[in-house]
Design an enzyme around this catalytic site. Structure first.
Site, PDB file in Angstrom:
ATOM      1  N   ASP A  73       0.798  -1.206   0.102  1.00  0.00           N
ATOM      2  CA  ASP A  73      -0.023  -0.096  -0.125  1.00  0.00           C
ATOM      3  C   ASP A  73       1.013   1.153  -0.033  1.00  0.00           C
ATOM      4  O   ASP A  73       1.844   1.571   0.879  1.00  0.00           O
ATOM      5  CB  ASP A  73      -0.895   0.143   1.396  1.00  0.00           C
ATOM      6  CG  ASP A  73      -2.051   0.931   1.075  1.00  0.00           C
ATOM      7  OD1 ASP A  73      -1.920   2.112   0.590  1.00  0.00           O
ATOM      8  OD2 ASP A  73      -3.305   0.284   1.157  1.00  0.00           O
ATOM      9  N   SER A 123      -6.918   4.289  -1.834  1.00  0.00           N
ATOM     10  CA  SER A 123      -6.820   2.926  -1.902  1.00  0.00           C
ATOM     11  C   SER A 123      -7.961   2.014  -2.181  1.00  0.00           C
ATOM     12  O   SER A 123      -8.082   0.607  -2.388  1.00  0.00           O
ATOM     13  CB  SER A 123      -6.064   2.386  -0.308  1.00  0.00           C
ATOM     14  OG  SER A 123      -4.787   2.822  -0.264  1.00  0.00           O
ATOM     15  N   HIS A 184     -10.188  -2.536   6.383  1.00  0.00           N
ATOM     16  CA  HIS A 184      -9.722  -1.373   5.581  1.00  0.00           C
ATOM     17  C   HIS A 184      -9.777  -1.598   4.224  1.00  0.00           C
ATOM     18  O   HIS A 184      -9.966  -2.505   3.574  1.00  0.00           O
ATOM     19  CB  HIS A 184      -8.247  -1.119   5.985  1.00  0.00           C
ATOM     20  CG  HIS A 184      -7.805   0.349   6.125  1.00  0.00           C
ATOM     21  ND1 HIS A 184      -6.685   0.904   5.445  1.00  0.00           N
ATOM     22  CD2 HIS A 184      -8.284   1.263   6.694  1.00  0.00           C
ATOM     23  CE1 HIS A 184      -6.516   2.057   5.476  1.00  0.00           C
ATOM     24  NE2 HIS A 184      -7.643   2.708   6.311  1.00  0.00           N
ATOM     25  N   THR A 186      -7.798  -1.851   1.266  1.00  0.00           N
ATOM     26  CA  THR A 186      -7.137  -2.714   0.503  1.00  0.00           C
ATOM     27  C   THR A 186      -7.664  -4.256   0.660  1.00  0.00           C
ATOM     28  O   THR A 186      -8.214  -4.777  -0.180  1.00  0.00           O
ATOM     29  CB  THR A 186      -5.919  -2.719   0.395  1.00  0.00           C
ATOM     30  OG1 THR A 186      -5.615  -1.299   0.240  1.00  0.00           O
ATOM     31  CG2 THR A 186      -5.063  -3.404  -0.413  1.00  0.00           C
ATOM     32  N   GLU A 243      -6.809  -7.262  24.502  1.00  0.00           N
ATOM     33  CA  GLU A 243      -5.965  -6.204  24.761  1.00  0.00           C
ATOM     34  C   GLU A 243      -6.387  -5.007  25.333  1.00  0.00           C
ATOM     35  O   GLU A 243      -5.766  -3.924  25.414  1.00  0.00           O
ATOM     36  CB  GLU A 243      -5.062  -5.761  23.197  1.00  0.00           C
ATOM     37  CG  GLU A 243      -4.132  -6.940  22.913  1.00  0.00           C
ATOM     38  CD  GLU A 243      -3.430  -6.560  21.558  1.00  0.00           C
ATOM     39  OE1 GLU A 243      -2.462  -6.344  21.652  1.00  0.00           O
ATOM     40  OE2 GLU A 243      -4.084  -6.560  20.556  1.00  0.00           O
ATOM     41  N   GLU A 336      -1.335  -7.806   1.855  1.00  0.00           N
ATOM     42  CA  GLU A 336      -1.016  -6.442   1.475  1.00  0.00           C
ATOM     43  C   GLU A 336      -0.074  -5.926   2.748  1.00  0.00           C
ATOM     44  O   GLU A 336      -0.268  -6.629   4.070  1.00  0.00           O
ATOM     45  CB  GLU A 336      -2.363  -5.645   2.100  1.00  0.00           C
ATOM     46  CG  GLU A 336      -2.240  -4.283   1.888  1.00  0.00           C
ATOM     47  CD  GLU A 336      -3.102  -3.245   2.634  1.00  0.00           C
ATOM     48  OE1 GLU A 336      -3.210  -1.931   2.120  1.00  0.00           O
ATOM     49  OE2 GLU A 336      -3.759  -3.739   3.517  1.00  0.00           O
ATOM     50  N   HIS A 345       2.157   8.717   5.304  1.00  0.00           N
ATOM     51  CA  HIS A 345       1.282   9.701   5.512  1.00  0.00           C
ATOM     52  C   HIS A 345       1.625  10.417   6.979  1.00  0.00           C
ATOM     53  O   HIS A 345       1.527  11.338   7.044  1.00  0.00           O
ATOM     54  CB  HIS A 345      -0.314   9.054   5.958  1.00  0.00           C
ATOM     55  CG  HIS A 345      -1.022   8.680   4.934  1.00  0.00           C
ATOM     56  ND1 HIS A 345      -1.211   9.394   3.849  1.00  0.00           N
ATOM     57  CD2 HIS A 345      -1.496   7.520   4.365  1.00  0.00           C
ATOM     58  CE1 HIS A 345      -2.250   9.129   3.007  1.00  0.00           C
ATOM     59  NE2 HIS A 345      -2.302   7.736   3.295  1.00  0.00           N
ATOM     60  N   HIS A 383      -1.040   2.836  -5.043  1.00  0.00           N
ATOM     61  CA  HIS A 383      -0.736   4.141  -5.595  1.00  0.00           C
ATOM     62  C   HIS A 383       0.601   4.645  -4.883  1.00  0.00           C
ATOM     63  O   HIS A 383       1.034   3.811  -4.278  1.00  0.00           O
ATOM     64  CB  HIS A 383      -1.767   5.031  -4.952  1.00  0.00           C
ATOM     65  CG  HIS A 383      -1.837   4.952  -3.412  1.00  0.00           C
ATOM     66  ND1 HIS A 383      -1.159   5.522  -2.649  1.00  0.00           N
ATOM     67  CD2 HIS A 383      -2.946   4.274  -2.762  1.00  0.00           C
ATOM     68  CE1 HIS A 383      -1.369   5.259  -1.374  1.00  0.00           C
ATOM     69  NE2 HIS A 383      -2.716   4.534  -1.285  1.00  0.00           N
TER      70      HIS A 383
HETATM   71 ZN   LIG Z   1      -3.017   6.102   2.058  1.00  0.00          ZN
END
Ligand SMILES: [Zn+2]
Length: 522
Positions: A73, A123, A184, A186, A243, A336, A345, A383
């Site tokens: 990703d 994505s 998420h 992807t 957790e 992924e 990011h 991307h």
């Molecule tokens: Zn992103």
């Protein structure tokens, strides 16, 4: 033969221009100087040429019994180059000469990533293109691009079928592995159909959320192996996970329990930490659900800090293959590297690259455990990012370091180079984002979001830019660094791999998988 023809053509051209033909040019190629022939670059080039020329090509429909799709990703070209150098340097080399696992594959090409409504992609739309063969809008997947984003009513009847579902329908085993939340964009685009990627655990009346779509999948007998993060989307909000994190579901459903119920007679195992995954007997497990974090799994560099203990991407890939390969009809697996994107990011090249290196390890695991005879492995990115390699650093300069250039004789300088503002600068940088931060040994890049933006130039003279917690300078201030719009790479091995050579629309990847995997009816 080719050399002679070229020389002949050159001579003809020279004559046409009125120049005298070179008398010696007719038959013999000139011998190369010894210094040229003796060069290791020369030998390496000759070896690669022989390999490329001997590469078999298999066009037969359905020749790929198994398909493994790897998606890094946000793993744009500059990320691949920098990760390659980092991996080489971690092994004591200069780095530039190193080759990541997938860079040893025989075929590669370029992929145009734009969405139907967006020049620089997200994505969701990109993975939808790869999985269905049809581009769509940013922010949604598994539905056509004429549906407005977030419009539940308009999306009904506009759903698309994914390559994973086709594989399931043919009796293949299927798997989805990610370091991101399994709901998420992807990973979710391999099975879900939503006009809004945010519907991970709730959706408007008339539509189903992504986690629910996962456990209710009707193609074949549903996905056989699911490994990743995102536990919270499967648990009701009054349930606390191993957790200590609360679920997010408001409908009271416990989807982990529903999944266990659905597959109770089919050798189903649910795991929540690395030890439990390692303890699985793949010979007795036909259905595996592993949810290792409430949200995304940790960055590879941060994995040791996890409370319950998480597997790495390569460990998850190995576990998935153990289970998937126990099927005569083959399998489809998507893996992924979800957090390469997140490192970028946050403006932290260290984590983006370190996760890219681990992603390449996972590809190596798949290359080692499969045969190019019957398994098509595709490695690509959805991307790019606005991530650059700048200046003229000397050969072998630490990729995360400040630029140290060469002197007028081409020898390394002893001091970092200075920009026109008199300050040193790093090779790696971002065109936008939150900007500079020196967080030392911090291994969680996301800590950066809690700190103020600091864009533009900073004095890095005393800063260790190779530290895990260093965040590169950025030019344009933004909440998070953004995706980049240029093409990404695709690398491939196995039946149909050569079909990915050239420059193609991202949706084309589906068509290669469908052809080589025999996924479509004639
Ligand atoms: Zn992103």
């Amino acid at each position: 033969m080719r050399t002679r023809n070229n020389i002949g053509m050159a001579a003809a051209l020279l004559m046409a221009c009125g120049a005298a033909p070179a008398a010696a040019a007719e038959s013999q190629a000139a011998p190369l100087p010894k210094a040229q022939r003796d060069s290791s670059w020369f030998a390496d080039g000759q070896q690669q040429l022989a390999q490329a020329a001997a590469q078999p090509i298999n066009n037969a429909p359905g020749a790929a019994k198994n398909i493994i799709l790897f998606v890094g990703d946000g793993m744009g070209i500059s990320t691949v180059t920098a990760a390659r150098i980092l991996a080489g340097q971690q092994q004591g080399m200069d780095g530039e000469e190193y080759r990541l696992s997938f860079e040893k594959m025989p075929f590669s090409g370029l992929v145009k990533t734009y969405n139907t409504n967006q020049q620089t992609a997200d994505s969701a739309g990109t993975m939808s293109a790869i999985m269905t063969g049809v581009k769509t809008r940013a922010g949604m997947f598994g539905v056509t691009g004429d549906v407005p984003r977030g419009d539940c009513a308009a999306s009904r009847g506009r759903e698309l079928v994914t390559a994973l579902e086709l594989a399931e329908g043919l009796g293949k085993r299927t798997g989805v592995v990610s370091t991101a939340r399994i709901t998420h964009a992807t990973p979710a685009a391999t099975f879900a159909k939503v006009p809004e990627r945010g519907w991970e655990y709730s959706a408007p009346e008339g539509c189903r959320d992504i986690a629910a779509q996962l456990v209710e999948l009707t193609a074949g007998d549903g996905i056989d192996v699911i490994l990743g993060g995102g536990r919270r989307a499967f648990l009701p909000k009054d349930v606390t996970d191993v957790e200590g994190a609360a679920g997010r579901r408001e409908d009271g459903r416990n989807l982990v329990r529903e999944w266990q119920q659905r597959y109770r007679d089919q050798g189903a195992a649910y795991v929540e930490d690395r030890n439990a995954l390692v303890d699985i007997d793949p010979a007795k497990t036909d259905k595996l659900l592993g949810l290792f974090e409430p949200s995304h799994m940790r960055y590879e560099a941060d994995r040791k800090n996890d409370q319950a203990g998480e597997p790495s991407l390569s460990e998850m890939t190995a576990s998935a293959l153990e289970i998937l390969k126990r099927n005569d009809d083959g399998y489809f697996l998507m893996v992924e590297g979800g957090r390469i994107d997140h490192g970028h990011h946050a403006g932290n090249a260290y984590n983006a690259l370190n996760d890219a290196v681990e992603f390449a390890e996972a590809v190596q695991v798949a290359m080692d455990r499969t045969s190019a005879e019957d398994t098509l492995i595709i490695v690509t990115a959805d991307h790019s990012h606005v991530f650059t390699m700048a200046g003229y650093p000397t050969r072998g300069n630490p990729i995360l370091g400040k630029v140290v250039g060469n002197d007028s004789r081409g020898e390394p300088e002893s001091e970092p180079a200075r920009a026109a503002d008199g300050l040193p600068y790093t090779t790696l940088g971002y065109a936008n984002g939150r900007g500079f931060a020196a967080l030392g040994k911090e291994t969680d890049a996301d800590v950066r979001y809690g700190l103020p933006q600091k864009t533009g130039r900073k004095d890095l003279t005393e800063v260790d830019t190779t530290a895990t917690g260093f965040h590169q300078e950025a030019l344009v201030p933004s909440d998070a660094e953004t995706h980049g719009g240029e093409d990404v790479g695709v690398w491939a091995r196995g039946p149909g791999a050569h079909l990915l050579s050239g420059t193609h629309e991202q949706s084309y990847l589906f068509h290669v998988m469908a052809h080589s995997g025999g996924l479509l009816a004639d």
